[in-house]
Write a protein that holds these residues in place. Structure first.
Motif, PDB file in Angstrom:
ATOM      1  N   GLU B   2      17.410  23.465  12.520  1.00 29.81           N
ATOM      2  CA  GLU B   2      18.787  23.321  12.941  1.00 29.81           C
ATOM      3  C   GLU B   2      19.669  23.262  11.701  1.00 29.81           C
ATOM      4  OE1 GLU B   2      18.960  19.879  15.381  1.00 29.81           O
ATOM      5  OE2 GLU B   2      17.313  20.605  16.597  1.00 29.81           O
ATOM      6  N   GLN B   3      20.937  23.612  11.915  1.00 31.76           N
ATOM      7  CA  GLN B   3      21.843  23.633  10.781  1.00 31.76           C
ATOM      8  C   GLN B   3      21.936  22.250  10.129  1.00 31.76           C
ATOM      9  OE1 GLN B   3      25.920  23.948  11.526  1.00 31.76           O
ATOM     10  NE2 GLN B   3      26.405  24.688   9.497  1.00 31.76           N
ATOM     11  N   GLY B  92      20.183  36.057  -8.539  1.00 32.40           N
ATOM     12  CA  GLY B  92      20.532  34.711  -8.987  1.00 32.40           C
ATOM     13  C   GLY B  92      20.810  33.731  -7.865  1.00 32.40           C
ATOM     14  N   PHE B  93      20.621  34.137  -6.654  1.00 32.08           N
ATOM     15  CA  PHE B  93      20.815  33.192  -5.547  1.00 32.08           C
ATOM     16  C   PHE B  93      19.990  33.653  -4.362  1.00 32.08           C
ATOM     17  CE2 PHE B  93      23.158  35.561  -2.420  1.00 32.08           C
ATOM     18  CZ  PHE B  93      23.715  36.590  -3.148  1.00 32.08           C
ATOM     19  N   LEU B  94      19.790  32.747  -3.446  1.00 29.19           N
ATOM     20  CA  LEU B  94      19.155  33.141  -2.191  1.00 29.19           C
ATOM     21  C   LEU B  94      19.773  32.364  -1.044  1.00 29.19           C
ATOM     22  CD1 LEU B  94      16.719  30.719  -1.712  1.00 29.19           C
ATOM     23  CD2 LEU B  94      15.839  31.999  -3.608  1.00 29.19           C
ATOM     24  N   THR B  95      19.723  32.976   0.119  1.00 31.59           N
ATOM     25  CA  THR B  95      20.235  32.311   1.307  1.00 31.59           C
ATOM     26  C   THR B  95      19.038  31.900   2.136  1.00 31.59           C
ATOM     27  OG1 THR B  95      22.125  33.780   1.229  1.00 31.59           O
ATOM     28  CG2 THR B  95      21.832  32.533   3.250  1.00 31.59           C
ATOM     29  N   VAL B  96      18.974  30.621   2.453  1.00 31.56           N
ATOM     30  CA  VAL B  96      17.787  30.113   3.142  1.00 31.56           C
ATOM     31  C   VAL B  96      18.106  29.808   4.608  1.00 31.56           C
ATOM     32  CG1 VAL B  96      16.738  29.240   1.048  1.00 31.56           C
ATOM     33  CG2 VAL B  96      18.239  27.757   2.358  1.00 31.56           C
ATOM     34  N   GLU B  97      17.054  29.473   5.323  1.00 33.15           N
ATOM     35  CA  GLU B  97      17.153  29.145   6.737  1.00 33.15           C
ATOM     36  C   GLU B  97      18.310  28.170   6.963  1.00 33.15           C
ATOM     37  OE1 GLU B  97      13.351  27.790   8.041  1.00 33.15           O
ATOM     38  OE2 GLU B  97      14.173  27.181   9.957  1.00 33.15           O
ATOM     39  N   GLY B  98      19.175  28.508   7.906  1.00 29.02           N
ATOM     40  CA  GLY B  98      20.334  27.656   8.167  1.00 29.02           C
ATOM     41  C   GLY B  98      21.589  28.200   7.510  1.00 29.02           C
ATOM     42  N   GLU B 190      25.503  40.266   5.020  1.00 29.77           N
ATOM     43  CA  GLU B 190      24.578  40.731   3.975  1.00 29.77           C
ATOM     44  C   GLU B 190      23.658  39.621   3.482  1.00 29.77           C
ATOM     45  OE1 GLU B 190      26.540  42.785   0.809  1.00 29.77           O
ATOM     46  OE2 GLU B 190      24.671  43.250  -0.218  1.00 29.77           O
ATOM     47  N   ARG B 191      24.195  38.408   3.339  1.00 29.85           N
ATOM     48  CA  ARG B 191      23.394  37.320   2.759  1.00 29.85           C
ATOM     49  C   ARG B 191      22.983  36.285   3.790  1.00 29.85           C
ATOM     50  NH1 ARG B 191      27.739  37.572  -1.937  1.00 29.85           N
ATOM     51  NH2 ARG B 191      26.824  39.302  -3.051  1.00 29.85           N
ATOM     52  N   SER B 192      23.089  36.650   5.053  1.00 26.99           N
ATOM     53  CA  SER B 192      22.690  35.751   6.160  1.00 26.99           C
ATOM     54  C   SER B 192      23.398  34.400   6.094  1.00 26.99           C
ATOM     55  CB  SER B 192      21.174  35.508   6.167  1.00 26.99           C
ATOM     56  OG  SER B 192      20.507  36.716   6.195  1.00 26.99           O
ATOM     57  N   GLU B 193      24.631  34.412   5.607  1.00 33.11           N
ATOM     58  CA  GLU B 193      25.354  33.151   5.479  1.00 33.11           C
ATOM     59  C   GLU B 193      26.268  32.894   6.673  1.00 33.11           C
ATOM     60  OE1 GLU B 193      26.409  31.798   1.146  1.00 33.11           O
ATOM     61  OE2 GLU B 193      27.235  33.751   1.571  1.00 33.11           O
ATOM     62  N   LEU B 194      26.754  33.972   7.265  1.00 36.18           N
ATOM     63  CA  LEU B 194      27.728  33.790   8.343  1.00 36.18           C
ATOM     64  C   LEU B 194      27.041  33.316   9.615  1.00 36.18           C
ATOM     65  CD1 LEU B 194      29.888  36.963   7.660  1.00 36.18           C
ATOM     66  CD2 LEU B 194      30.566  34.602   7.327  1.00 36.18           C
ATOM     67  N   ALA B 195      26.050  34.073  10.049  1.00 32.20           N
ATOM     68  CA  ALA B 195      25.344  33.693  11.277  1.00 32.20           C
ATOM     69  C   ALA B 195      24.192  32.739  10.987  1.00 32.20           C
ATOM     70  CB  ALA B 195      24.823  34.937  11.980  1.00 32.20           C
ATOM     71  N   GLY B 196      23.753  32.720   9.744  1.00 30.62           N
ATOM     72  CA  GLY B 196      22.589  31.890   9.376  1.00 30.62           C
ATOM     73  C   GLY B 196      21.372  32.295  10.189  1.00 30.62           C
ATOM     74  N   GLN B 203      21.974  31.050  13.949  1.00 32.80           N
ATOM     75  CA  GLN B 203      21.985  29.590  14.088  1.00 32.80           C
ATOM     76  C   GLN B 203      23.387  29.012  14.054  1.00 32.80           C
ATOM     77  OE1 GLN B 203      18.800  27.694  11.720  1.00 32.80           O
ATOM     78  NE2 GLN B 203      17.988  29.753  11.636  1.00 32.80           N
ATOM     79  N   ASN B 204      24.356  29.852  13.684  1.00 37.52           N
ATOM     80  CA  ASN B 204      25.755  29.429  13.756  1.00 37.52           C
ATOM     81  C   ASN B 204      26.400  30.161  14.919  1.00 37.52           C
ATOM     82  OD1 ASN B 204      25.637  27.803  11.440  1.00 37.52           O
ATOM     83  ND2 ASN B 204      25.898  29.585  10.129  1.00 37.52           N
ATOM     84  N   ASP B 205      27.376  29.525  15.522  1.00 33.69           N
ATOM     85  CA  ASP B 205      28.045  30.123  16.669  1.00 33.69           C
ATOM     86  C   ASP B 205      29.112  31.097  16.180  1.00 33.69           C
ATOM     87  OD1 ASP B 205      29.251  30.716  19.058  1.00 33.69           O
ATOM     88  OD2 ASP B 205      30.271  28.781  19.260  1.00 33.69           O
TER      89      ASP B 205
END
Lengths: 177, 320
Positions: B2-3, B92-98, B190-196, B203-205
């Motif tokens: 969960e977020q 130089g960065f990664l987007t993780v679960e959530g 692109e970086r799975s940050e918006l919808a997570g 995981q995001n609305d």
């Protein structure tokens, strides 16, 4: 008198079959060891494909690799996958080591072979994919080599152990008669 | 995950201290780990050091971070699948679960002129993703003209809350509100940050009518969405690469509306970016939203129209 003979015969049979059982168990362990190394080699080949080429998550890759295995190695993989999903945040090295030590019976592997299997964790959790691929291949080769040795050992010693156990049983029976 | 369950991102050593601290997840913005230095967090806009017993103190009083802690955190963040983040780590960065973003520093290994990987990771900056429902609601009426959503560019320095505002705008536009009926919003994440997204599940609305293209490069994603999903609005985060030029122009000329963000604290800043400079020069955007800095993330400072006239100023209230 008849009862005494029957009891004696029964006791000798038990002795003979327990000798035979020991021998068969030792033979089975030799076979299991061989089988475990073969499966370890195959597991690292599957993990190489899943991790390096498909970029599957470690827990998914381990679950997939555990399918179709018939030794206790499958329990190790399932345990590690579970710890990844639900664990308390220990390092991968710790998780892997704990699973290997708790799921693989001590009598099955020599100390150095258990250590080798424990060290394989470095090939599964590595940030450099080129290095990881090299380590996975290295592990495949190591376990292929070990499986060859274990196969040879099984072929040489397996039937010998069984025959020795039969001979030992017969010897004890004769001695007691 | 969960977020809210950010604790699952941390190794057991740090998890205990964070648990003991009982921090408000919504106020926790960032966690910084630097080898040989104390652990610091940004909480409610301020920097603190987190002590082992879970007490907040001065930055220098935080838990001493070792190389092992950094490595274990990185393992934990990636679900022990570091190899799966190989390409992202090169940036130089990664987007993780959530949808949380993790900045990485360490020894960069080169192969020719290409970055092969980052080894000996010495520092991590975990920026926690926040979904603040309705944080963009007061902004929305300024972005609508005659029932049409204007081409909008949201600007802020790093950590200014662009992604949070963009995420809420997408949700409001996709659900519909008193200002505008619900629209089909195509999102290139692109970086799975918006919808997570995790395992394909957002995981995001992002609202009822949003279509998310997860992990896809912006240029290709915008073109794919235009061809396949008939979006009325296309939303992208961190626009500005030269690669995006063709796709952005396609969006502008095909009747679709663009909602984008970019790094920069003012229009003069982003004019220096070749793509954005051209777009501003050609008056392609109809609204510019300038957000605050990392001290006040998500706070709307100013809204300008396409002619760069002031529509809203936080210090003066609405002017145009």
């Amino acid at each position: 008198m008849d009862l005494y003979l029957w009891l004696k015969l029964g006791g000798l049979c038990c002795l003979f079959f327990s000798c035979l059982g020991f021998g068969m168990d030792a033979e089975r362990n030799l076979k299991l060891r061989w089988r475990l190394f073969v499966e370890a080699k195959d597991v690292f080949a599957i993990l190489e494909k899943e991790m390096i080429f498909h970029h599957a998550r470690a827990d998914d890759a381990l679950k997939l690799a555990s399918g179709g295995l018939c030794t206790c190695l499958s329990e190790v993989l399932i345990e590690v996958a579970w710890q990844i999903e639900h664990g308390k945040g220990e390092s991968f090295e710790q998780i892997w080591k704990m699973a290997v030590k708790s799921r693989i019976p001590k009598y099955l592997l020599k100390t150095e072979e258990t250590e080798l299997l424990c060290r394989a964790s470095s090939a599964l959790c590595c940030s450099d994919t080129i290095m990881q691929k090299t380590l996975l291949l290295q592990n495949q080769e190591r376990f292929a080599h070990l499986s060859d040795s274990a196969k040879k050992e099984y072929q040489e010693k397996g039937s010998l152990v069984r025959r020795l156990s039969v001979a030992g049983g017969v010897f004890l029976v004769i001695l007691l008669l | 995950m969960e977020q809210d369950n950010y604790l699952a991102l941390l190794p057991s050593k740090l998890r205990k201290s964070f648990l003991a601290a009982c921090l408000d997840r919504n106020k926790l913005q960032e966690i910084r780990l630097r080898t040989g230095r104390p652990l610091t967090i940004r909480y409610d806009g301020r920097e603190y050091g987190l002590k082992e017993e879970g007490v907040l103190g001065r930055a220098e009083e935080g838990i001493a971070i070792t190389t092992e802690t950094v490595n274990e955190t990185l393992e934990q963040l990636t679900g022990y699948s570091l190899y799966a983040y190989d390409q992202e780590m090169k940036q130089g960065f990664l987007t993780v679960e959530g949808g949380h973003r993790v900045g990485i520093v360490g020894k960069v290994i080169l192969s020719g002129e290409q970055i092969q990987c980052i080894r000996y990771v010495s520092g991590l900056n975990i920026r926690l993703s926040h979904q603040i429902p309705d944080c963009a609601r007061e902004l929305l009426p300024y972005l609508i003209q005659e029932d049409i959503f204007c081409h909008t560019l949201i600007l802020s320095p790093p950590g200014g809350g662009k992604t949070t505002v963009l995420r809420d705008l997408i949700r409001l536009l996709a659900n519909g509100s008193e200002w505008i009926a619900g629209k089909n919003v195509g999102v290139v994440d692109e970086r799975s940050e918006l919808a997570g997204s995790y395992h394909g599940k957002a995981q995001n609305d992002l609202g009822l009518r949003s279509d998310v293209l997860d992990g896809c490069p912006k240029a290709e994603g915008m073109t794919m969405l235009l061809r396949s999903m008939a979006p009325q609005i296309i939303a992208v985060d961190e626009l500005g690469s030269e690669r995006d030029r063709h796709a952005v122009k396609n969006v502008f000329y095909c009747g679709c509306r663009l909602l984008a963000t970019a790094h920069g604290s003012s229009l003069s800043d982003i004019r220096k970016n070749p793509l954005l400079g051209d777009l501003i020069g050609q008056r392609m955007f109809e609204r510019y939203v300038l957000l605050g800095n990392s001290e006040t993330p998500g706070r709307i400072c100013r809204i300008l129209d396409g002619e760069e006239r002031l529509l809203f100023d936080a210090q003066q209230g609405r002017s145009g």
